[in-house]
Design an enzyme around this catalytic site. Structure first.
Site, PDB file in Angstrom:
ATOM      1  N   GLU A   1      34.538   8.115 -28.693  1.00  0.00           N
ATOM      2  CA  GLU A   1      35.556   9.355 -28.225  1.00  0.00           C
ATOM      3  C   GLU A   1      34.517  10.552 -27.735  1.00  0.00           C
ATOM      4  O   GLU A   1      33.933  10.921 -29.023  1.00  0.00           O
ATOM      5  CB  GLU A   1      37.431   9.311 -28.547  1.00  0.00           C
ATOM      6  CG  GLU A   1      37.200   8.849 -30.480  1.00  0.00           C
ATOM      7  CD  GLU A   1      35.731   9.648 -30.694  1.00  0.00           C
ATOM      8  OE1 GLU A   1      36.093  11.363 -30.857  1.00  0.00           O
ATOM      9  OE2 GLU A   1      35.183   9.515 -32.046  1.00  0.00           O
TER      10      GLU A   1
ATOM     11  N   GLU B   1      32.049   9.467 -30.891  1.00  0.00           N
ATOM     12  CA  GLU B   1      30.864   8.809 -29.696  1.00  0.00           C
ATOM     13  C   GLU B   1      31.116   7.562 -29.515  1.00  0.00           C
ATOM     14  O   GLU B   1      30.644   6.702 -28.491  1.00  0.00           O
ATOM     15  CB  GLU B   1      30.207   9.397 -29.796  1.00  0.00           C
ATOM     16  CG  GLU B   1      30.054  11.120 -30.390  1.00  0.00           C
ATOM     17  CD  GLU B   1      28.336  11.730 -29.921  1.00  0.00           C
ATOM     18  OE1 GLU B   1      27.247  10.355 -29.915  1.00  0.00           O
ATOM     19  OE2 GLU B   1      27.656  12.717 -30.094  1.00  0.00           O
TER      20      GLU B   1
END
Lengths: 340, 340
Positions: A163, A306
């Site tokens: 994310e 991430e």
């Protein structure tokens, strides 16, 4: 998952040429993947990772060390191949897509970008719900579709959930406080790196949101609506979709884990498909993992998100499957098994 | 190592598009490899791992859950490609050799096998020194030659140090007790899996050996002669040789770490080239790492040896170098760096 194969999987790994249990968590992963794939020859041919991205109204409260526009900039960085997750996915042969769930800009189309935008960012959850229930449902559905559409053209056996969203550790921490009943001082960390004053502010912001919304601790949809983010909703939808397709799901840091927790509250059956990728420096992640009965596989002092921790663990899952398939048993190798 | 490049390496990693320090131990590895290679573009093209093997006279004291002949059988398993380390090396593209330093048999030649045998096993160190000083020196030299001969034909930038030898956790634990001054109850673990009675016997055996030999805690050669094993001596020699060639050395579990400690005592300059691959379940390993100022990179509850923990960490070193080379800076990516 149907766990009837588990004893046979455990027996198989126990007969490999090593002391009992000597490969620790790799053995646990080998057994879990045997259960997920209902096979004593589990295999991970194809790996995929999604970075779900969204903006957060709560950044108006000064909860992040980075300005809100960094969400857009980092998405551009992912698309250009320059971020940590790009390097990690190249290293491990993991396919990568970025899913725009709610970033505050309009991107031009790009091969890596999947447009599933619901709105250009959430509302500030200290003054109103982050989104409407309709938006929350649409975001869950869009996340599920992002996975299912990709799976239809190039199926994978394992998927990582990453994310990006400035402000999203606040959303994740608020959700975890609500579910676990822990106080904000036990759950809220520095995120991308706020200082002492920023940390105090972040805790106050979350306390205020929890007093305003009083969400029920076991209603995933309500938690998402009141405190969530579009990228968290996207992950929750993708987790449920992936589990429904028998795909192993690897979570990442505190945000990915909070989103996994939402998926788990909505559909507890996802649990058997979940792997906790890495232990985050953010203390709240532990509480979320505990709630789901999961233990993080690796701890490298990461606090990036991430999907970086997930990427490393996806490779370890691959290694575990390979160990299950390729390693010789005592009998095959003609090795004495000792008094174990 | 010449550490003058370290600040520049740290500065480079700090400007990458991530919060300061957010990639934790991967950042530490990136900086260390920059220092070792004296380059801000560190690279690991070629990786090699040696499994040094030897037999131990101390098995006569009943210190292992496995019979002594398992050393030979496991070497055969390595050569046939069926052991865990074979699977791990295939997964990570690591070249593998087995070095016979002192196994109690005569092997027929095999492409993976390097014959550096000094003697067919050590003497029982509870009644006499494990080897003579001449044998210890020969074993160190042979270990160094194993590395250097391989390096001459196919150079690597990183080397992993694995081992096989029934009884060798007793040798490693005795060395670590002698160096650290800790008691056997603080250092000695279950190895491949002895039961409570076996553990008690193992501790008594080590106490007896320490009382008999009274080795000086800082004399690597003396420790090796009195308490060592040929595979530990081989690793010590290979560590010194690899460091002298500017090659990064990844240690593995308690035995590999004890052998690294011997190398460190003989030549403290090896320290900057050493990476502690994984945290062993064996408690004594921590004391040895602490003595060298090292921290284990991963913890997967392994207690196998063979180089399995090292293999995983070698891949993480590769990832760290790639991150240093390929990840974009804030300026390159056009990302705001925030108030960090």
């Amino acid at each position: 998952v149907d766990r009837r194969i588990e004893p046979a999987a455990r027996y198989k790994i126990d007969l490999k040429t090593k002391p009992l249990g000597a490969l620790g968590r790799v053995e646990e992963l080998a057994v879990q993947l045997s259960v997920i794939q209902q096979s004593l020859m589990p295999q991970v041919d194809s790996k995929h990772l999604f970075v779900f991205a969204g903006d957060h109204g709560v950044v108006d409260e000064g909860v992040s060390a980075f300005p809100a526009k960094v969400t857009v900039q980092m998405v551009e960085n992912f698309l250009a191949g320059g971020a940590a997750i790009n390097v990690f996915c190249r290293q491990y042969g993991i396919g990568l897509n970025v899913v725009d769930m709610g970033v505050n800009t309009t991107f031009t189309s790009h091969p890596l970008l999947i447009d599933k935008k619901v709105a250009p960012g959430t509302a500030n959850f200290t003054v109103q719900p982050a989104m409407t229930q309709e938006q929350a449902l649409a975001a869950i559905e869009n996340g599920a579709r992002a996975f299912l559409e990709k799976q239809a053209v190039s199926p994978c056996q394992i998927v990582g959930m990453g994310e990006m969203g400035i402000g999203n550790t606040s959303s994740a921490a608020a959700i975890i406080c609500a579910v676990s009943g822990l106080s904000s001082s036990q759950v809220v960390g520095r995120g991308t790196g706020v200082d002492d004053e920023g940390l105090k502010r972040k805790r106050e912001v979350i306390d205020r949101a929890l007093r305003l919304h009083r969400p029920s601790p076991d209603n995933g949809l309500e938690l998402l609506t009141k405190l969530g983010g579009y990228e968290l909703a996207g992950i929750a939808g993708a987790v449920i979709a992936a589990a429904s397709k028998g795909c192993c799901v690897v979570l990442d840091g505190i945000i990915s884990t909070a989103a996994g927790l939402i998926a788990y509250l909505i559909c507890p059956a996802v649990q058997g498909y979940l792997v906790a990728g890495h232990r985050s420096v953010e203390q709240g992640q532990q509480a979320a993992l505990k709630h789901m009965g999961l233990t993080a596989i690796i701890d490298l002092d990461f606090r990036l998100g991430e999907g970086t921790g997930a990427a490393i663990t996806m490779n370890l899952v691959d290694l575990a499957c390979r160990t299950m398939r390729e390693m010789a048993s005592f009998e095959e190798a003609g090795v004495d098994s000792g008094n174990i």
